[in-house]
Design a protein around this motif. Structure first.
Motif, PDB file in Angstrom:
ATOM      1  N   ASN A  82       0.792  -1.229   0.000  1.00  0.00           N
ATOM      2  CA  ASN A  82       0.000   0.000   0.000  1.00  0.00           C
ATOM      3  C   ASN A  82       0.825   1.280   0.000  1.00  0.00           C
ATOM      4  O   ASN A  82       0.267   2.368  -0.083  1.00  0.00           O
ATOM      5  N   ASP A  83       2.143   1.194   0.136  1.00  0.00           N
ATOM      6  CA  ASP A  83       2.967   2.386  -0.092  1.00  0.00           C
ATOM      7  C   ASP A  83       4.074   2.005  -1.065  1.00  0.00           C
ATOM      8  O   ASP A  83       4.433   0.841  -1.207  1.00  0.00           O
ATOM      9  N   TYR A  84       4.644   3.011  -1.768  1.00  0.00           N
ATOM     10  CA  TYR A  84       5.464   2.679  -2.926  1.00  0.00           C
ATOM     11  C   TYR A  84       6.220   3.897  -3.448  1.00  0.00           C
ATOM     12  O   TYR A  84       5.869   5.047  -3.177  1.00  0.00           O
ATOM     13  N   PHE A  85       7.284   3.619  -4.222  1.00  0.00           N
ATOM     14  CA  PHE A  85       7.886   4.598  -5.108  1.00  0.00           C
ATOM     15  C   PHE A  85       7.152   4.497  -6.436  1.00  0.00           C
ATOM     16  O   PHE A  85       6.650   3.418  -6.789  1.00  0.00           O
ATOM     17  N   LEU A  86       7.057   5.596  -7.178  1.00  0.00           N
ATOM     18  CA  LEU A  86       6.268   5.562  -8.406  1.00  0.00           C
ATOM     19  C   LEU A  86       6.953   6.287  -9.551  1.00  0.00           C
ATOM     20  O   LEU A  86       7.753   7.196  -9.353  1.00  0.00           O
ATOM     21  N   ILE A  87       6.634   5.833 -10.761  1.00  0.00           N
ATOM     22  CA  ILE A  87       6.963   6.535 -11.991  1.00  0.00           C
ATOM     23  C   ILE A  87       5.674   6.690 -12.780  1.00  0.00           C
ATOM     24  O   ILE A  87       4.815   5.798 -12.789  1.00  0.00           O
ATOM     25  N   LEU A  88       5.516   7.834 -13.432  1.00  0.00           N
ATOM     26  CA  LEU A  88       4.251   8.147 -14.101  1.00  0.00           C
ATOM     27  C   LEU A  88       4.521   9.160 -15.203  1.00  0.00           C
ATOM     28  O   LEU A  88       5.129  10.207 -14.964  1.00  0.00           O
ATOM     29  N   GLU A  89       4.052   8.856 -16.391  1.00  0.00           N
ATOM     30  CA  GLU A  89       4.262   9.729 -17.545  1.00  0.00           C
ATOM     31  C   GLU A  89       3.726  11.134 -17.277  1.00  0.00           C
ATOM     32  O   GLU A  89       2.600  11.311 -16.842  1.00  0.00           O
ATOM     33  N   GLY A  90       4.565  12.133 -17.522  1.00  0.00           N
ATOM     34  CA  GLY A  90       4.164  13.519 -17.352  1.00  0.00           C
ATOM     35  C   GLY A  90       4.292  14.024 -15.929  1.00  0.00           C
ATOM     36  O   GLY A  90       4.145  15.215 -15.670  1.00  0.00           O
ATOM     37  N   VAL A  91       4.533  13.134 -14.973  1.00  0.00           N
ATOM     38  CA  VAL A  91       4.671  13.529 -13.570  1.00  0.00           C
ATOM     39  C   VAL A  91       6.097  13.235 -13.092  1.00  0.00           C
ATOM     40  O   VAL A  91       6.780  14.091 -12.550  1.00  0.00           O
ATOM     41  N   THR A  92       6.533  12.011 -13.287  1.00  0.00           N
ATOM     42  CA  THR A  92       7.923  11.625 -13.031  1.00  0.00           C
ATOM     43  C   THR A  92       8.430  10.964 -14.306  1.00  0.00           C
ATOM     44  O   THR A  92       7.754  10.953 -15.329  1.00  0.00           O
ATOM     45  N   ASP A  93       9.624  10.421 -14.272  1.00  0.00           N
ATOM     46  CA  ASP A  93      10.119   9.691 -15.434  1.00  0.00           C
ATOM     47  C   ASP A  93       9.276   8.437 -15.659  1.00  0.00           C
ATOM     48  O   ASP A  93       8.811   7.800 -14.707  1.00  0.00           O
ATOM     49  N   THR A  94       9.091   8.059 -16.938  1.00  0.00           N
ATOM     50  CA  THR A  94       8.390   6.801 -17.224  1.00  0.00           C
ATOM     51  C   THR A  94       9.335   5.610 -17.109  1.00  0.00           C
ATOM     52  O   THR A  94       8.890   4.466 -17.089  1.00  0.00           O
ATOM     53  N   THR A  95      10.624   5.874 -17.030  1.00  0.00           N
ATOM     54  CA  THR A  95      11.604   4.822 -16.742  1.00  0.00           C
ATOM     55  C   THR A  95      12.629   5.364 -15.756  1.00  0.00           C
ATOM     56  O   THR A  95      12.895   6.563 -15.696  1.00  0.00           O
ATOM     57  N   ALA A  96      13.192   4.483 -14.992  1.00  0.00           N
ATOM     58  CA  ALA A  96      14.290   4.828 -14.087  1.00  0.00           C
ATOM     59  C   ALA A  96      15.194   3.597 -14.015  1.00  0.00           C
ATOM     60  O   ALA A  96      14.706   2.469 -13.999  1.00  0.00           O
ATOM     61  N   SER A  97      16.479   3.806 -14.005  1.00  0.00           N
ATOM     62  CA  SER A  97      17.386   2.676 -13.835  1.00  0.00           C
ATOM     63  C   SER A  97      17.671   2.467 -12.351  1.00  0.00           C
ATOM     64  O   SER A  97      17.488   3.372 -11.536  1.00  0.00           O
ATOM     65  N   TYR A  98      18.090   1.270 -12.001  1.00  0.00           N
ATOM     66  CA  TYR A  98      18.357   0.944 -10.603  1.00  0.00           C
ATOM     67  C   TYR A  98      19.546   0.002 -10.546  1.00  0.00           C
ATOM     68  O   TYR A  98      19.873  -0.695 -11.520  1.00  0.00           O
ATOM     69  N   THR A  99      20.196  -0.051  -9.399  1.00  0.00           N
ATOM     70  CA  THR A  99      21.258  -1.028  -9.153  1.00  0.00           C
ATOM     71  C   THR A  99      21.185  -1.476  -7.703  1.00  0.00           C
ATOM     72  O   THR A  99      21.126  -0.652  -6.793  1.00  0.00           O
ATOM     73  N   ILE A 100      21.158  -2.797  -7.503  1.00  0.00           N
ATOM     74  CA  ILE A 100      21.283  -3.384  -6.167  1.00  0.00           C
ATOM     75  C   ILE A 100      22.720  -3.878  -6.051  1.00  0.00           C
ATOM     76  O   ILE A 100      23.179  -4.673  -6.882  1.00  0.00           O
ATOM     77  N   THR A 101      23.435  -3.409  -5.053  1.00  0.00           N
ATOM     78  CA  THR A 101      24.856  -3.716  -4.919  1.00  0.00           C
ATOM     79  C   THR A 101      25.133  -4.502  -3.632  1.00  0.00           C
ATOM     80  O   THR A 101      24.290  -4.591  -2.740  1.00  0.00           O
ATOM     81  N   GLY A 102      26.347  -5.059  -3.560  1.00  0.00           N
ATOM     82  CA  GLY A 102      26.810  -5.688  -2.326  1.00  0.00           C
ATOM     83  C   GLY A 102      26.440  -7.139  -2.159  1.00  0.00           C
ATOM     84  O   GLY A 102      26.600  -7.691  -1.063  1.00  0.00           O
ATOM     85  N   LEU A 103      25.979  -7.804  -3.220  1.00  0.00           N
ATOM     86  CA  LEU A 103      25.630  -9.217  -3.150  1.00  0.00           C
ATOM     87  C   LEU A 103      26.822 -10.072  -3.566  1.00  0.00           C
ATOM     88  O   LEU A 103      27.788  -9.564  -4.135  1.00  0.00           O
ATOM     89  N   PRO A 104      26.796 -11.376  -3.306  1.00  0.00           N
ATOM     90  CA  PRO A 104      27.882 -12.241  -3.771  1.00  0.00           C
ATOM     91  C   PRO A 104      27.967 -12.210  -5.300  1.00  0.00           C
ATOM     92  O   PRO A 104      26.944 -12.181  -5.990  1.00  0.00           O
ATOM     93  N   ALA A 105      29.175 -12.220  -5.827  1.00  0.00           N
ATOM     94  CA  ALA A 105      29.371 -12.142  -7.281  1.00  0.00           C
ATOM     95  C   ALA A 105      28.999 -13.453  -7.964  1.00  0.00           C
ATOM     96  O   ALA A 105      29.160 -14.543  -7.409  1.00  0.00           O
TER      97      ALA A 105
END
Length: 257
Positions: free
Chosen positions: A131-154
């Motif tokens: 029920n709570d969230y980060f959001l992307i929305l055309e015309g309001v925020t970017d319609t795409t966003a890149s992400y990276t999760i770091t610090g995991l075993p290779a």
């Protein structure tokens, strides 16, 4: 007496194969020991008069999808400013695992994103993670966003469970996430959320693009990660090989017999 000796000999020869196969089956059906990272995305202040809710305990949908998540009851609550304020490229590090220990795992975004929640407006059939969230929305925020999760075993396969809201106001609220070249569809609405198994890169990262179809809102509610602990794999694809070896050994014994 002779018959008894023959039976004992057969039992002695087949026992190692049966024990080996039993061990393989046990490993196949039980997830390996794992470290769990659980993340709930939310706004850092009330949105439209609705304060975010911190989910606590085991999330039942994730535990049903992959039982290792049943060991997770400690959550990270990551927040950015609520809509209509938009945040550019937020980053979070030092996430805690299911034991409460601080890890080297973190997540960062590149793009402009918002945050909101729909408690108690659209809470039918959903919980505090969804029920709570980060959001992307055309015309309001970017319609795409890149992400990276770091610090995991290779170069390691990890279990990734992704959350989207369980309601359908203004569209499905689902989204797409690419993860090290693979595409994960998180539908949102009834039956939303998604489980995927992703192999980290040589740096121990998972990265890609978070996107939503044009004109729709993509709400990324949070995620859970299960990754190896004490050298155990999550999940264990090698277990299938182990089981195959055990079955082959049993087949050769039967053939020799």
């Amino acid at each position: 007496m002779t018959t008894s000796n023959i039976g004992s000999g057969r039992a002695a020869r087949v026992a190692p194969a049966l024990i080996f196969m039993t061990a393989a089956l046990a490993a196949l059906t039980a997830p390996a020991r794992a470290s769990i990272i659980s993340v709930d995305f939310q706004p850092n202040a009330p949105f439209a008069g609705r304060a975010p809710v911190n989910f606590t305990g085991v999330e039942s949908q994730a535990a049903a999808a992959y039982s290792a998540f049943a060991a997770s009851d400690i959550w990270n609550y990551l927040s950015i400013a609520p809509d209509p304020i938009h945040t550019t490229s937020p980053s979070f590090g030092g996430l805690v695992d299911s034991t409460g220990a601080t890890t080297g795992v973190g997540i960062s975004f590149t793009g402009t994103i918002g945050a909101a929640d729909d408690v108690p407006i659209d809470n039918s059939g959903s919980d505090a993670v969804e029920n709570d969230y980060f959001l992307i929305l055309e015309g309001v925020t970017d319609t795409t966003a890149s992400y990276t999760i770091t610090g995991l075993p290779a170069n390691t396969q990890v279990a990734l469970y992704l959350y989207a809201p369980n309601f359908t106001q203004f569209g499905s609220r689902g989204y797409y996430l690419t993860a090290n070249g693979g595409l994960i569809t998180v539908p949102g609405g009834s039956g939303g959320n998604a489980l995927a198994f992703v192999t980290t890169d040589a740096s121990g990262d998972i990265s890609g693009v978070w996107s939503t179809p044009p004109g729709l809102e993509g709400d990324f509610s949070g995620f859970q990660l299960a990754y190896p602990n004490s050298g155990s794999g999550v999940p264990e694809p090698a277990t299938y090989t182990l089981l195959g070896v055990a079955l082959t050994g049993l087949g050769l014994w039967r053939r020799r017999r």
